[in-house]
Each structure stands twice: as structure tokens, then as C-alpha cells.
Design a protein around this motif. Structure first.
Motif, PDB file in Angstrom:
ATOM      1  N   THR A 182      50.424  43.711  42.981  1.00 27.95           N
ATOM      2  CA  THR A 182      49.313  43.869  44.000  1.00 27.95           C
ATOM      3  C   THR A 182      47.932  43.953  43.132  1.00 27.95           C
ATOM      4  O   THR A 182      48.047  43.836  42.041  1.00 27.95           O
ATOM      5  N   GLN A 183      46.949  43.849  43.986  1.00 29.62           N
ATOM      6  CA  GLN A 183      45.519  44.068  43.172  1.00 29.62           C
ATOM      7  C   GLN A 183      45.400  45.179  42.641  1.00 29.62           C
ATOM      8  O   GLN A 183      44.938  45.031  41.411  1.00 29.62           O
ATOM      9  N   ALA A 184      45.761  46.284  43.320  1.00 30.96           N
ATOM     10  CA  ALA A 184      45.740  47.542  42.429  1.00 30.96           C
ATOM     11  C   ALA A 184      46.633  47.631  41.045  1.00 30.96           C
ATOM     12  O   ALA A 184      45.932  48.155  40.134  1.00 30.96           O
ATOM     13  N   ALA A 185      47.758  47.075  41.122  1.00 33.25           N
ATOM     14  CA  ALA A 185      48.499  47.018  39.733  1.00 33.25           C
ATOM     15  C   ALA A 185      47.989  45.946  38.998  1.00 33.25           C
ATOM     16  O   ALA A 185      47.821  46.379  37.481  1.00 33.25           O
TER      17      ALA A 185
ATOM     18  N   ARG B 251      44.618  45.508  38.416  1.00 31.95           N
ATOM     19  CA  ARG B 251      43.516  46.100  37.907  1.00 31.95           C
ATOM     20  C   ARG B 251      43.603  47.058  36.745  1.00 31.95           C
ATOM     21  O   ARG B 251      43.139  47.282  35.926  1.00 31.95           O
ATOM     22  N   GLU B 252      45.056  47.572  36.898  1.00 32.49           N
ATOM     23  CA  GLU B 252      45.525  48.538  35.746  1.00 32.49           C
ATOM     24  C   GLU B 252      46.300  47.738  34.792  1.00 32.49           C
ATOM     25  O   GLU B 252      46.361  48.611  34.027  1.00 32.49           O
TER      26      GLU B 252
ATOM     27  N   GLY C  69      47.329  39.457  42.346  1.00 34.09           N
ATOM     28  CA  GLY C  69      47.429  40.050  43.710  1.00 34.09           C
ATOM     29  C   GLY C  69      47.047  39.314  45.084  1.00 34.09           C
ATOM     30  O   GLY C  69      46.851  39.818  46.070  1.00 34.09           O
TER      31      GLY C  69
ATOM     32  N   THR D  14      48.235  40.036  48.780  1.00 37.90           N
ATOM     33  CA  THR D  14      47.287  40.313  49.631  1.00 37.90           C
ATOM     34  C   THR D  14      47.530  39.499  50.952  1.00 37.90           C
ATOM     35  O   THR D  14      47.165  39.917  52.106  1.00 37.90           O
TER      36      THR D  14
ATOM     37  N   ASN E 262      36.542  40.342  49.094  1.00 37.91           N
ATOM     38  CA  ASN E 262      37.940  40.579  49.997  1.00 37.91           C
ATOM     39  C   ASN E 262      37.900  40.496  51.320  1.00 37.91           C
ATOM     40  O   ASN E 262      36.713  41.081  52.018  1.00 37.91           O
TER      41      ASN E 262
END
Length: 462
Positions: free
Chosen positions: A168-171, A173-174, A338, A342, A403
């Protein structure tokens, strides 16, 4: 037409250092934009296409202003830009060669999805060795089904293969590599050495005539950049090893170029490459971050061989962080960062949904061309060469800052008038090309050579 918010944002972000400060002034002067419609995508893909092509065209315009004393107007057709981001070639009476190996594709795992890129035989062999299966899509799918995506990704990459688990984009980013990318510039740019640079031979209508470009790139971003340069008169010499093939893309990207062979594992042929480099104005290469270094051709060595060199290089995942030397392609980066996840969520799909075109490759290619042209402008001003680095993953990071899909009607269907009237006599048969996606006043984009097969010319400058 009115510039969209995304287009303007992309244009601002795509301004690179260089060209004696001329880039900064360009932010205030957006190019004319024509055409209408948008590609269906979870991100503003058509705005991205138009902005990256416009960036290259504006860099050419500034080079022409410095060289000839007049800044030409620039316009971009967003509809034609969208077509060029897919494919520009329209064969007449013959089929394009197959693009993809049957093993290449997306596979469901125990806990998600993974993509294999197996178009190169050695990449396919590495993946199959990890999975211990025959080269058939259904057998690979069964072998993947009870494995974990991240573990498979790590094993295949460690074996020398190309794979990417869907994140995912969130994953992302981290993730350590995602964090590293957030701190990287879109263009890594530094000045090189002063060289004995003669005045270029170009003329207003063919501004890059006399510029020699040594092309050490493969699918797809690097070849897009050198195709753009060839469209304005640069002499592009592409070098491939004897074992490399990319049959589905060669007719698309060798337009305007001569293609030769050198095996850099052979000392005499590596010396021949150095001789070519000494006679080049520009080097564009897409090897992994450490590949040329291992051949004794690091950035400093390249500047020693050719002081004043415009040196532009590309990798997949960025120039810092733990993945800086990882093999990668557009489709893999879309999985990692991601984009594919998305798209799947936006369209309610049951599998990864990437962009409808290879926008990371294409956009990065035009940005590489812009870096070359900015380097040529800087060399005119100071006599110095430049060294610029870009990556697919950093380009993806830029795309994901906007986005959300474009609010626009679909692209009008392609029609006969979208193609140039002249037939291109390629090595495979006659073809038409989609009309150029941009216009630079006074300098028509056209190519002096049709698309040729790899290894069809001698490794020498003309």
C-alpha cells in the motif's frame, strides 16, 4: 486550454537545477496545452504525460535560446501525449513481436500479491530456481499460492531475479526505501569537469545536429529519452551486449538511432567503448547503480575519459537507501510503491490494477532528456559537463503527490489523422507513427532514421 492544477504542480516539481538558472524562470511560463481527455487511472496520468513531455520541450527551447538567441514557443497536445505514453508505432501489415514472457505477471500469494518480471532469460531462470517449477504460468501460480509475498520477493531478488510484492502507499511510506526516496530530489545534479568543447554544429531547425549521444539504456525510460533527442537531430548510438533482447519494444524505441554491439566483459571491447565515450557529448545509461563502477567506469572515470561530458543515468529504486542497487522495472515499482494497490481499490478490482500505460518509464525518459538538454545549456555557459541521476521510484513519488484521478472526459478514439502521413521503413516492415506530442517553434520533431534492429550497425561514430 486551461492548465489543470495537477499539470501546473507537476511542471513546478519537474524543474531541475541547471541551465545557468534558466530553469527557475520557466516555472512562471507554462507551455500552451492543446487536446482534451484523460487516460482512465487512479492518478492524473495524462497531466503527468503532458507535463513530462513539456519539461523536455521547454529544456530544448532554452537550449535553442542560448544557442541561437531566440526563445521558441512550446506547446503540448495532451491527447497525443497520452498515445505516446502507450505506443507511437502503428505497423502496416505486420505484427509487433511478443512483448512479455508467459511467466511475467501478477500472482496471488498466501497473504497478498507479487509480480514477477521474467522477460530476460536470466531473470526468469532465477525466479524459477527459487520456486523449483517449470516455466509455465499455471505452475508458477500454484507454487506462489502458499507462500508469503514479502518472503518470496526477498528470495527471488537474492537469487538475481526481479520481483515486487504489492504494498500500500502507507506501507511504502514507512518502508526504508520509501523513506529514503522522500528525502531524494527528483534530479540529482552536480557539475562535472571543464572540457575541450567545440561549438555545436546545430542549426535552428535541427538544433541538436552534431551532438553525439552514447546510449547504454534498455527498456524503457532511457530509450525514450534518446529517441526524443534523436528527434531533434542528435546522433544516437545505442550499444547492447550480445545476449540482450527486448523484441516487443525495439521497433518502438530505436527510431532515429543506430544500434551496435559490444560485450563489455571482453577487454578489447570495453576499450572500444571508452573510445566511443571519448568522442561523445552525452552519455545516457540505465545500468544498476554499481554496474559501471564494477567495470572501472565510475562517474569520475567517465569525466576523465571525456571532460565536459553530459552524463545522465537512471536506476529503478533510487540512489540512496537499501534498494539503490535493486533490479527493477516500471511494473515492479508500481507494485512496490502502492500505485497498483491504489488502482485496485479505486476500481473495486480483485487483482493489482496498475496505470494503463508505463507512465513511470515514459515520464522519467522525458525528464532524462530534459537533464541532457539542461546539461548542454550549462556547458554552453560554463564549459563544464554535468552529472544527473533519476529513478523510476522517485518519479512515482512525484506522481503520487497528486492522488486522485483526473476529472476529464475520456480520450477521443484514435483516428487516421493522428498519424504522420509518411511511412517509416522499419527493419520489420512499414509503419506509421503517431504525430509528435509537442511542438517547439522553428524545430519540427522528426527522425532521420527509421527504427532498426539491435546490433544492426557498427560501433563507431559517423
Amino acid at each position: 486550454m486551461t492548465h489543470s492544477t495537477a499539470f501546473a504542480a507537476f511542471m513546478r516539481a519537474m524543474q531541475a537545477p541547471g541551465a545557468a538558472g534558466a530553469r527557475a524562470a520557466a516555472v512562471d511560463a507554462l507551455p500552451a496545452l492543446t487536446g482534451s481527455g484523460s487516460l482512465p487511472a487512479a492518478f492524473p496520468c495524462t497531466d503527468f504525460a503532458a507535463a513530462s513531455i513539456a519539461t523536455a520541450a521547454q529544456s530544448l527551447a532554452r537550449y535553442m535560446a542560448q544557442r541561437f538567441g531566440r526563445l521558441p514557443a512550446v506547446s503540448v497536445d495532451r491527447r497525443l501525449a497520452s498515445f505516446w505514453f502507450a505506443t507511437s508505432l502503428r505497423p502496416q501489415g505486420w505484427p509487433l513481436p511478443a512483448v512479455r514472457d508467459p511467466v511475467t505477471g501478477d500472482y496471488a500469494t498466501e497473504d497478498g500479491w507479487i509480480r514477477l518480471h521474467a522477460n530476460a532469460p536470466h531473470h526468469r531462470a532465477a525466479a524459477l530456481a527459487v520456486l523449483d517449477v517449470e516455466p509455465a504460468h499455471d505452475r508458477v501460480a500454484r507454487a506462489m499460492a502458499n507462500r508469503r509475498a514479502i518472503e518470496l520477493e526477498s528470495a527471488i531478488v537474492a537469487a538475481g531475479g526481479c520481483a515486487a510484492a504489492m504494498r500500500t502507499q502507507a506501507a511504502w511510506r514507512e518502508h526504508p526505501q520509501g523513506l529514503a526516496l522522500q528525502a531524494e530530489p527528483l534530479f540529482h545534479h552536480q557539475a562535472g569537469d571543464v572540457g575541450p568543447n567545440a561549438d555545436p554544429a546545430g542549426r535552428l531547425e535541427r538544433p541538436l545536429d552534431g551532438i553525439r549521444v552514447l546510449d547504454l539504456t534498455r527498456v524503457l525510460a532511457g530509450p525514450v529519452s534518446t529517441r526524443f533527442l534523436a528527434g531533434y537531430g542528435a546522433q544516437v548510438l545505442r550499444i547492447d551486449p550480445p545476449f540482450w533482447t527486448e523484441p516487443g519494444m525495439v521497433p518502438e524505441v530505436t527510431l532515429g538511432k543506430r544500434c551496435a554491439q559490444l560485450d563489455l566483459r571482453i577487454a578489447a571491447q570495453k576499450e572500444q567503448l571508452k573510445t566511443l565515450l571519448a568522442g561523445a557529448d552525452v552519455l545516457v545509461h540505465g545500468y544498476r547503480a554499481d554496474a559501471l563502477d564494477r567495470l572501472g567506469l565510475d562517474a569520475q572515470a567517465r569525466q576523465r575519459i571525456r571532460p565536459g561530458l553530459i552524463d545522465v543515468c537512471l536506476n529503478a529504486y533510487g540512489w540512496t537507501g537499501p534498494w539503490q542497487t535493486r533490479r527493477g522495472f516500471d511494473s515492479l515499482v508500481q507494485m512496490s510503491c502502492g500505485i497498483a494497490d491504489t488502482g485496485m481499490k479505486r476500481y473495486g478490482a480483485d487483482r493489482p490494477t496498475p496505470l494503463p500505460v508505463q507512465a513511470l518509464d515514459q515520464a522519467t525518459g522525458y525528464l532524462m532528456a530534459a537533464a541532457v538538454l539542461d546539461g548542454l545549456s550549462e556547458r554552453l555557459a560554463s564549459g563544464r559537463g554535468t552529472h544527473s541521476r533519476l529513478s523510476l521510484a522517485r518519479t512515482a513519488h512525484l506522481l503520487m503527490t497528486q492522488n486522485g484521478a483526473e476529472e476529464s472526459a475520456p480520450l477521443a478514439p484514435e483516428h487516421a489523422d493522428d498519424c504522420s502521413a509518411a511511412l517509416e521503413r522499419t527493419s520489420w516492415g512499414p509503419a506509421h507513427r503517431i504525430k509528435p506530442p509537442c511542438t517547439v517553434e522553428g524545430a519540427a520533431m522528426h527522425w532521420d532514421l527509421p527504427a532498426h534492429a539491435l546490433r544492426s550497425s557498427r560501433a563507431e561514430w559517423r
